[in-house]
Design a protein around this motif. Structure first.
Motif, short mmCIF file in Angstrom:
data_model
loop_
_atom_site.label_atom_id
_atom_site.label_comp_id
_atom_site.label_asym_id
_atom_site.label_seq_id
_atom_site.Cartn_x
_atom_site.Cartn_y
_atom_site.Cartn_z
N ALA A 478 0.84 -1.20 0.00
CA ALA A 478 0.00 0.00 0.00
C ALA A 478 0.88 1.25 0.00
CB ALA A 478 -0.92 -0.01 1.23
N GLU A 479 1.99 1.19 0.76
CA GLU A 479 2.92 2.35 0.77
C GLU A 479 3.49 2.57 -0.62
OE1 GLU A 479 6.23 2.14 3.48
OE2 GLU A 479 4.89 1.61 5.14
N VAL A 480 3.88 1.45 -1.26
CA VAL A 480 4.48 1.57 -2.60
C VAL A 480 3.43 2.12 -3.58
CG1 VAL A 480 5.69 0.32 -4.44
CG2 VAL A 480 6.01 -0.37 -2.08
N CYS A 481 2.18 1.66 -3.47
CA CYS A 481 1.11 2.16 -4.34
C CYS A 481 0.97 3.67 -4.16
CB CYS A 481 -0.23 1.52 -4.00
SG CYS A 481 -0.40 -0.16 -4.56
N ASP A 482 0.99 4.12 -2.89
CA ASP A 482 0.85 5.56 -2.62
C ASP A 482 1.99 6.34 -3.27
OD1 ASP A 482 -1.41 5.03 -1.23
OD2 ASP A 482 -0.50 5.20 0.77
#
Ligand SMILES: Cc1ncc(COP(=O)(O)O)c(C=O)c1O
Length: 488
Positions: A478-482
């Motif tokens: 999710a962090e990478v997606c953000d």
């Protein structure tokens, strides 16, 4: 030392010991010998070459005198590492004689992307991959027992004989009685062909049924490996769109020679084909003369309700071709699967297979038959399904809790989630960025048959990753997606 390395010419004027010495010297020069391994004893080499031990001793003595070979106490003779560079080697012309680039046949799928599998996937902390299994779930102990039993009477002949085009009758029987019945399919022994995986089933169908004048219908998005296999026959592909109820039946199947589909869990979206659509496709196929190929690769993995019967079970004509595999349960590395089709077709496929690999390894077939007969196959499958269900549930909850965009309800089956990101998400960038953080996911664009595929889909598999890594892995993803979404 390879026996063929030293060639003795008994009619030559050159003494035998010199011929032996020259051959060993040349072998040292071109790096045939492993400096860490003992050279063969004079007794062994004399026996291998059919010469006297004196001949070999003389050859070794000369090599030792000149420093090519050295004697290590209580270990034997070894080549001298320091001598190698001084050995006279004839310069060899290593340029190929053949223009291989021009000679190797170019297939029509040459420009198509491939499903990529990293060989070192198990070293990644978060391998969200659908095409690999959690090796700890493999019933290794029972499998070892079955492999051993398959080498003793009464099984050993089936394990070791050359069966030409035939399959192991016991495995065919087990597949018919214990696997096909669970899918609502009745088939005679001559309608079942054991394969080395669904991929081989597809290849054989391509060889026997397809050619440059044929048209193959496929789900869009769909299974990339099937696309490669069909394209390589020279056939033309036409993509048929998919929605939440699986493949959307076109107005008609006229002009489509073969329709390949994954009704239980559509690959890659996991949608289950509705019963109404199944009946409609069968009706259309009968009217257009289209061969339906049903790839039922992971129907065992249904986590709510009962699995829908196979499309083949609805087809009263028996014409539908059905592909099953042991790749999802038990393991893709075993390379075993099966194909069910009408007798005439199965016979033609068997003949085609005979000239590719004769038959899948008899030993593996018999061991698998024993595993199914013992009940351990189904016991392990139940355990594995329960484990996968927990992973499916954890993955669904984790993506809902952590990813920044609203999540749909995910189909309760299969071994992966098909993710649809915001339109501006670039799955290629996401995959590359995630990999750097230890997360393996698959890009979604490669599954589309269209020229300019959408780039905001990706696939999260949960069969290979451990249960405890799911939540931290998705949180990190999710962090990478953000990050990727926040970039210009
Ligand atoms: C749609 C589909 N069919 C079949 C298979 C299994 O192929 P095989 O039995 O050749 O391993 C897979 C595996 O990833 C798949 O995704």
């Amino acid at each position: 030392m390879p026996r063929t390395l030293i060639e003795i010419d008994r009619f030559s004027d050159e003494p035998l010991y010199r011929q032996v010495r020259r051959a060993i010297e040349h072998g040292i020069a071109i790096g045939t010998f492993d400096p860490a391994r003992r050279l063969p004893s004079s007794r062994q080499l004399a026996t291998d070459l059919g010469v006297s031990r004196n001949t070999i001793n003389l050859a070794y003595q000369e090599l030792m005198a000149e420093g090519y070979v050295e004697s290590k106490e209580r270990s034997g003779l070894f080549i001298n590492r320091d001598m190698r560079p001084r050995c006279a080697v004839q310069e060899r012309d290593t340029r190929p004689r053949i223009d291989w680039g021009g000679r190797v046949r170019r297939f029509p799928d040459a420009g198509l992307a491939h499903i990529e599998k990293r060989a070192d996937w198990a070293r990644y902390p978060y391998p969200f991959l659908a095409g690999q299994v959690d090796v700890t779930t493999f019933p290794a102990r029972s499998w070892t027992r079955c492999l051993r039993d398959a080498l003793y009477r009464p099984h050993v002949f089936h394990s070791l004989q050359d069966s030409l085009g035939s399959d192991d009758p016991m495995l065919v029987d087990m597949v018919r009685r214990h696997l096909l019945t669970a899918r609502g399919i009745e088939a005679g022994p001559d309608e079942v062909l054991i394969t080395v995986g669904s991929q081989q089933g597809l290849d054989l169908l391509g060889r026997v049924l397809l050619g440059p004048d044929q048209v193959v219908g496929m789900e869009n998005p769909g299974y990339l490996d099937a696309r490669h296999i069909f394209l390589r026959t020279g056939a033309r592909l036409t993509g048929i769109d998919v929605d939440a109820a699986g493949l959307r039946p076109p107005a008609s199947l006229d002009g489509v020679d073969l329709l390949y589909l994954t009704p239980s869990h559509q690959h890659p979206t996991n949608a289950t084909l509705s019963i109404g659509r199944r009946r409609e496709l069968l009706r259309q196929a009968a009217s257009a003369g289209t061969v339906i190929v049903e790839d039922d690769y992971d129907s065992e993995f249904r986590y709510q309700g009962s699995p829908t019967p196979a499309l083949k079970a609805l087809d009263g004509t028996g014409d539908t071709v059905y592909l099953g595999t042991f790749s999802k349960f038990l393991s893709p590395g075993l390379r075993l699967g099966y194909l069910v089709g009408p007798r005439e077709l199965a016979g033609a496929l068997r003949e085609a297979r005979r000239y590719v690999l004769r038959h899948p390894p008899g030993h593996l077939q018999r061991a698998l038959a024993l595993l199914i007969e013992s009940g351990e196959y189904h016991r392990s499958l139940r355990r594995y399904r329960a484990k996968l269900m927990r992973k499916w549930s954890a993955t669904c909850t984790a993506v809902t809790d952590h990813l920044a965009w609203p999540q749909p309800p995910y189909p309760p089956g299969g071994v992966s989630l098909w993710m649809t990101g915001p339109p501006e998400l670039d799955c290629r960038r996401l995959v590359a960025r995630a990999e750097r953080r230890g997360i393996l996911i698959e890009p979604g664009d490669i599954f589309f048959l269209t020229e300019d595929p959408p780039r905001h889909h990706f696939r999260i598999g949960f069969s290979a990753i451990s249960q405890r890594s799911i939540v931290p892995g998705i949180r990190l993803l999710a962090e990478v997606c953000d990050e990727v979404l926040g970039e210009p």
